[in-house]
Design an enzyme around this catalytic site. Structure first.
Site, PDB file in Angstrom:
ATOM      1  N   HIS A  29       0.846  -1.200   0.000  1.00 55.59           N
ATOM      2  CA  HIS A  29       0.000   0.000   0.000  1.00 55.59           C
ATOM      3  C   HIS A  29       0.876   1.243   0.000  1.00 55.59           C
ATOM      4  CE1 HIS A  29      -2.422  -3.295   1.624  1.00 55.59           C
ATOM      5  NE2 HIS A  29      -3.456  -2.662   1.112  1.00 55.59           N
ATOM      6  N   HIS A 263      -4.895   3.482  -3.097  1.00 61.02           N
ATOM      7  CA  HIS A 263      -4.944   2.812  -1.789  1.00 61.02           C
ATOM      8  C   HIS A 263      -3.943   1.654  -1.745  1.00 61.02           C
ATOM      9  CE1 HIS A 263      -6.421   0.498   1.643  1.00 61.02           C
ATOM     10  NE2 HIS A 263      -6.332  -0.546   0.843  1.00 61.02           N
ATOM     11  N   GLU A 408     -18.623  -4.581  23.950  1.00 62.64           N
ATOM     12  CA  GLU A 408     -17.780  -5.782  24.046  1.00 62.64           C
ATOM     13  C   GLU A 408     -16.547  -5.692  23.164  1.00 62.64           C
ATOM     14  OE1 GLU A 408     -21.024  -5.874  23.324  1.00 62.64           O
ATOM     15  OE2 GLU A 408     -21.955  -6.782  25.097  1.00 62.64           O
ATOM     16  N   HIS A 470     -29.289 -16.303  24.019  1.00 58.47           N
ATOM     17  CA  HIS A 470     -28.315 -16.126  25.099  1.00 58.47           C
ATOM     18  C   HIS A 470     -27.596 -17.414  25.473  1.00 58.47           C
ATOM     19  CE1 HIS A 470     -30.161 -12.275  25.306  1.00 58.47           C
ATOM     20  NE2 HIS A 470     -29.563 -11.922  26.435  1.00 58.47           N
TER      21      HIS A 470
HETATM   22  C1  LIG Z   1     -12.161  -4.872   9.268  1.00 64.39           C
HETATM   23  C2  LIG Z   1     -11.583  -4.637   7.922  1.00 64.39           C
HETATM   24  N1  LIG Z   1     -12.414  -4.586   6.863  1.00 64.39           N
HETATM   25  C3  LIG Z   1     -11.911  -4.406   5.622  1.00 64.39           C
HETATM   26  C4  LIG Z   1     -10.569  -4.288   5.425  1.00 64.39           C
HETATM   27  C5  LIG Z   1     -10.000  -4.117   4.030  1.00 64.39           C
HETATM   28  N2  LIG Z   1      -9.537  -2.722   3.896  1.00 64.39           N
HETATM   29  C6  LIG Z   1      -8.252  -2.410   4.037  1.00 64.39           C
HETATM   30  S1  LIG Z   1      -8.007  -0.759   4.017  1.00 64.39           S
HETATM   31  C7  LIG Z   1      -9.645  -0.467   3.757  1.00 64.39           C
HETATM   32  C8  LIG Z   1     -10.225   0.900   3.719  1.00 64.39           C
HETATM   33  C9  LIG Z   1      -9.321   1.877   3.229  1.00 64.39           C
HETATM   34  O1  LIG Z   1      -9.771   3.137   3.541  1.00 64.39           O
HETATM   35  P1  LIG Z   1      -8.975   4.065   4.537  1.00 64.39           P
HETATM   36  O2  LIG Z   1      -8.985   3.506   5.882  1.00 64.39           O
HETATM   37  O3  LIG Z   1      -9.541   5.415   4.355  1.00 64.39           O
HETATM   38  O4  LIG Z   1      -7.502   3.984   4.025  1.00 64.39           O
HETATM   39  P2  LIG Z   1      -6.862   4.702   2.743  1.00 64.39           P
HETATM   40  O5  LIG Z   1      -7.349   3.992   1.523  1.00 64.39           O
HETATM   41  O6  LIG Z   1      -7.287   6.102   2.781  1.00 64.39           O
HETATM   42  O7  LIG Z   1      -5.422   4.478   2.974  1.00 64.39           O
HETATM   43  C10 LIG Z   1     -10.352  -1.650   3.716  1.00 64.39           C
HETATM   44  C11 LIG Z   1     -11.816  -1.721   3.513  1.00 64.39           C
HETATM   45  C12 LIG Z   1      -9.744  -4.335   6.560  1.00 64.39           C
HETATM   46  N3  LIG Z   1      -8.426  -4.228   6.466  1.00 64.39           N
HETATM   47  N4  LIG Z   1     -10.269  -4.486   7.790  1.00 64.39           N
END
Ligand SMILES: Cc1ncc(C[n+]2csc(CCOP(=O)(O)OP(=O)(O)O)c2C)c(N)n1
Ligand SMILES: [Mg+2]
Length: 663
Positions: A29, A263, A408, A470
Site C-alpha cells: 500500500h 490505496h 464488548e 443467550h
Molecule cells: C475490518 C476490515 N475490513 C476491511 C478491510 C480491508 N480494507 C483495508 S483498508 C480499507 C479501507 C481503506 O480506507 P482508509 O482507511 O480510508 O484507508 P486509505 O485507503 O485512505 O489508505 C479496507 C476496507 C480491513 N483491512 N479491515
C-alpha cells in the site's frame, strides 16, 4: 540547504521508500504511506518521546498505526530513526520470514511495532487501553516513571468501523486526555470516494463523544501546522483529542493523487519514475536514502536518550516495595516470590464457576498488582467485580475496576491495548454468547501474544429462560479454533482456581469459560492438574471399559453416570478436560495414559460436538440452538444428563456391539 529544505527532502525520501518497497514486493500500500510522510516526519522528529536505542523503554510514547495497511510508512520510520530495522528489512517487505510483514505484527520481531493492526478499527481500540494503562501506572507509581502519551493514526476505514465508535465513546467518558488520534481525512477508501457510503461529520461525532477536535484543514505538507496541531492536542489536559488532517492519497503521483486506486499497489514503474521526478529523487535508484537524511533521522532517534537515562535513574531510585510492584506490573505476574493466594473449596459445596472466579480474582488483588478488571455492563453477572482501589475514572485514575459499558468489542480491543502497553493484567467479562462481539480482537490477542483475560460466563444452554439468543452452543468450538488462545472451561470451583493460576502464568491470552449455574465441587478435581489440560477425576476399581470425557458443568454429569454404570458392573473412567490446548501440548505418553487407545471414549459437553472426534469415539452434545425454559430442563431435554450418558456409554462398552451410532 536550509533545515526546512532538508526536512522536505527527508519526507520525499520516505515517499520514495513507500513506493519502492511495495514495488519490490509487487504488493502493498503506497498511497497513504506517501501522503502521511509529513505527519510521520513531524511525529518522529518533533513530537514522540522515544529512544531508538531501546524501542521497549516502558516510558516511551505509544504510536499505533491503526491504518495498518500503511505499514511501509511505519517500517521506514523505524529504520530511519534507527530502531533496529535495516534497509534490507525494508527490501524484504512482505516476503517470507521478513521482519516487515504486510501489516504490522506485534511479537514478530519488528522492533517498534506496538500492536498488530490491519483489521480496521483495532488499533484505535487498542490505543484506548494503552491510555488507560498509562494513566493507571502514572497514578500508582508517579509521573517520575510513567509520563507518556498514546497516539493513533486512523483512516476513513478505522473511523467507519463500529469498534472505533465504541472505543471513542469510552475514551471520551473516561476523559483519557493523553490520547490523540490523528484522522487521515483523505476521503478515499478502496471502493472510491467516501461519499459513496459515508456522510456523517466525524468532527461533530467526536465532539459529541466528549473529545476535543483540532481541524488542521489543508495542511498535510505544512510541518509547523501539523506540529502546532499535535501540540495543541498534547497540551489539552481535559479530553482525548482528534486531530483532523486533510490529506491526499498517493500525493504527488501525477495520475493517482486522490485516486482510490492509490490505496493499494497502484504505482508501477512509469508512475513511480514520474513521481520520483516530481520529488527530485534519483529515478534510477531504489531505496534511496542519502546520508544527510539518514543522519537527520538518526539524530531524531537519539533525542530521547537523555530523558531515557534520567528515567532510568528515577526508576532505580524507587523504594524497594514500589520497585517490586512495578516489576510485577510490567511482567503482568505476581510479586516476586509471592505464592498465589487462591481460595479452596470443600467437596460437595455448590458454587457457580463464575462466582468461584470472582473469589479468585479478589484474592489475587494484592499479589498481582497489575490486575484491572471489568465487564461490558455485565460486571457483577460475570464475576469481574473488582472493588480494590475503586472505579477507574479521571477522578480516580488508580481505580482497578473498569466499567466498559455495553461495548464488548471495544472492551476486548482495549484489553489488548492494556496488555501490550504493559504494566497491566487486564480482565474483561461478558456472556459467552457475546464472545462473538469480541472475536476480532480475541483473534488479534492470540496473534500478537497479548496477555488479555477474557472471562466468558453463562457458558451453555444451562443459562435457561433467556433462550437460544443467550445460550452459546457453537462458541466453544469457535474459540478453540483460534490458534494460541488458551481456553479453559473448569469443572468446578477447584479447577477455577487452577485456571486462574494458569492465567497468571500464561504469556498470552486466556479465555475462561464459566457457568452461570451452581456446580458441585467434585472430590476428584485438582487445581494443579488444570495445567495438564485433562486428567482422571474418577477411576473405577478395575481397568476402564469406557472413558467419559467431560468439560465444565458436564464433568459432574459424567461422574454421576460413572456411578450408575458401576451399579451395572461397567467400569467407567471419568476424565475432566478443562483445556484442549493444554492437553494437546502434553507428551504423547501422558495423553495416552489419560485417553488410552483401545478403550472406547465418549465426550459429554453442552455444546456442538464439532472437533471432539479428535479425542473420542462418540459424543453427546448439542448440535442445534437451545431453547427458552429453565436451564436444568433444557439440559435434561437435550440429553445432557447422567441417564443419557449411561445409555450411550453402555453401548460403547459392549465389546460385541462395535457399531455405535453417532449420538
Ligand atoms: C475490518 C476490515 N475490513 C476491511 C478491510 C480491508 N480494507 C483495508 S483498508 C480499507 C479501507 C481503506 O480506507 P482508509 O482507511 O480510508 O484507508 P486509505 O485507503 O485512505 O489508505 C479496507 C476496507 C480491513 N483491512 N479491515
Ligand atoms: Mg481514506
Amino acid at each position: 540547504m536550509t533545515d526546512l529544505e532538508l526536512e522536505k527532502r527527508a519526507i520525499d525520501v520516505v515517499r520514495g521508500l513507500a513506493m519502492d518497497a511495495p514495488h519490490a514486493a509487487r504488493s502493498g500500500h503506497q498511497g497513504t504511506a506517501m501522503a502521511l510522510a509529513p505527519l510521520a516526519h513531524v511525529l518522529w522528529t518533533r513530537i514522540l518521546r522515544y529512544d531508538a536505542a531501546d524501542p521497549e523503554w516502558p516510558d516511551r510514547d505509544r504510536l499505533v498505526l491503526s491504518a495498518g495497511h500503511a505499514s511501509i510508512l511505519l517500517y521506514s520510520m523505524l529504520h530511519l530513526t534507527g530502531q533496529g530495522l535495516t534497509l534490507d528489512d525494508l527490501k524484504a517487505f512482505r516476503s517470507w520470514g521478513s521482519r516487515t510483514p504486510g501489516h504490522p505484527e506485534r511479537g514478530h520481531e519488528t522492533p517498534g511495532v506496538e500492536v498488530t493492526t490491519g483489521p480496521l478499527g483495532q488499533g484505535a481500540g487498542n490505543s484506548v487501553g494503552m491510555a488507560i494503562a498509562e494513566r493507571f501506572l502514572r497514578s500508582r507509581f508517579g509521573a517520575e516513571v510513567c509520563d507518556h502519551r498514546t497516539f493513533a493514526i486512523c483512516g476513513d476505514g478505522d473511523l467507519s468501523e463500529g469498534l472505533s465508535h465504541e472505543a471513542a465513546s469510552l475514551a471520551g467518558h473516561l476523559g483519557l486526555d493523553r490520547l490523540v488520534w490523528v484522522y487521515d481525512d483523505n476521503r478515499i477508501t478502496i471502493d472510491g470516494p467516501t461519499d459513496l457510503a459515508l456522510s456523517d461529520d466525524p468532527a461533530g461525532r467526536f465532539r459529541a463523544y466528549g473529545w476535543h477536535v483540532v481541524e488542521l484543514g489543508e495542511s498535510a505538507d505544512a510541518l509547523d501546522a501539523i506540529e502546532a496541531g499535535l501540540r495543541t492536542a498534547i497540551d489539552d489536559a481535559a479530553a482525548p483529542t482528534l486531530v483532523v488532517l486533510r490529506s491526499h492519497v498517493g500525493f504527488p503521483s501525477p495520475t493517482h493523487t486522490d485516486d482510490h486506486e492509490a490505496h493499494g499497489y497502484a504505482l508501477k514503474d512509469a508512475e513511480i519514475a514520474a513521481t520520483k521526478e516530481i520529488l527530485g529523487l534519483p529515478v534510477d535508484e531504489t531505496f534511496y536514502v542519502p546520508d544527510d537524511v539518514l543522519q537527520l533521522y538518526r539524530a531524531a532517534g537519539r533525542r530521547g536518550a537523555e530523558a531515557h537515562a534520567e528515567w532510568r535513574e528515577r526508576r532505580d531510585a524507587m523504594a524497594p516495595d514500589d520497585r517490586a510492584a512495578w516489576e510485577a506490573c510490567l511482567s503482568a505476574t505476581a510479586l516476586d516470590g509471592a505464592a498465589l493466594p487462591l481460595p479452596t473449596w470443600e467437596p460437595g459445596t455448590k458454587v457457580a464457576t463464575r462466582k468461584a472466579s470472582e473469589a479468585c480474582l479478589q484474592s489475587l488483588a494484592e499479589a498481582v498488582p497489575g490486575l484491572l478488571s471489568g465487564g461490558a455492563d455485565l460486571t457483577s453477572n460475570t464475576g469481574t467485580t473488582f472493588t480494590v482501589d475503586g472505579v477507574q475514572s479521571r477522578a480516580n485514575p488508580g481505580g482497578r475496576q473498569v466499567y466498559f459499558g455495553v461495548r464488548e468489542h471495544a472492551m476486548a480491543a482495549a484489553l489488548n491495548g492494556m496488555a501490550l502497553h504493559g504494566g497491566v493484567l487486564p480482565v474483561g467479562g461478558t456472556f459467552f454468547v457475546f464472545s462473538d462481539y469480541m472475536r476480532p480482537s480475541v483473534r488479534l490477542a492470540a496473534l500478537s501474544g497479548a496477555k488479555s483475560v477474557f472471562v466468558w460466563t453463562h457458558d451453555s444452554v444451562g443459562v435457561g429462560e433467556d433462550g437460544p439468543t443467550h445460550q452459546p452452543v457453537e462458541h466453544l468450538a469457535a474459540v478453540r479454533a483460534i490458534p494460541r488462545l488458551g481456553v479453559i472451561r473448569p469443572a468446578d470451583a477447584s479447577e477455577t482456581a487452577g485456571a486462574w493460576a494458569e492465567v497468571v502464568a500464561a504469556d498470552g491470552p486466556t479465555g475462561l469459560v464459566l457457568s452461570r449455574q451452581d456446580l458441585p465441587v467434585l472430590v476428584g478435581t485438582d487445581a494443579a492438574k488444570v495445567a495438564l489440560g485433562a486428567y482422571v477425576v474418577h477411576e473405577p476399581a478395575d481397568a476402564p471399559e469406557v472413558i467419559l470425557v467431560g468439560t465444565g458443568s458436564e464433568v459432574a454429569v459424567c461422574v454421576d453416570a460413572a456411578t450408575a454404570l458401576a451399579d451395572e458392573g461397567i467400569d467407567a473412567r471419568v476424565v475432566s478436560m478443562p483445556s484442549w490446548d493444554r492437553f494437546a501440548a502434553q507428551p504423547d505418553d501422558y495423553r495416552a495414559s489419560i485417553l488410552p487407545p483401545g478403550v472406547p471414549k465418549l465426550s459429554v459437553e453442552a455444546a456442538v460436538t464439532q472437533g471432539w472426534e479428535r479425542w473420542v469415539d462418540a459424543s453427546i452434545g448439542i448440535d442445534d440452538f437451545g431453547a427458552s425454559a429453565p436451564g436444568a430442563e433444557v439440559l435434561e431435554r437435550y440429553g445432557i444428563n447422567p441417564g443419557h450418558v449411561v445409555e450411550v456409554a453402555r453401548r460403547l462398552a459392549q465389546p460385541h456391539d462395535p457399531h455405535v451410532a453417532p449420538v
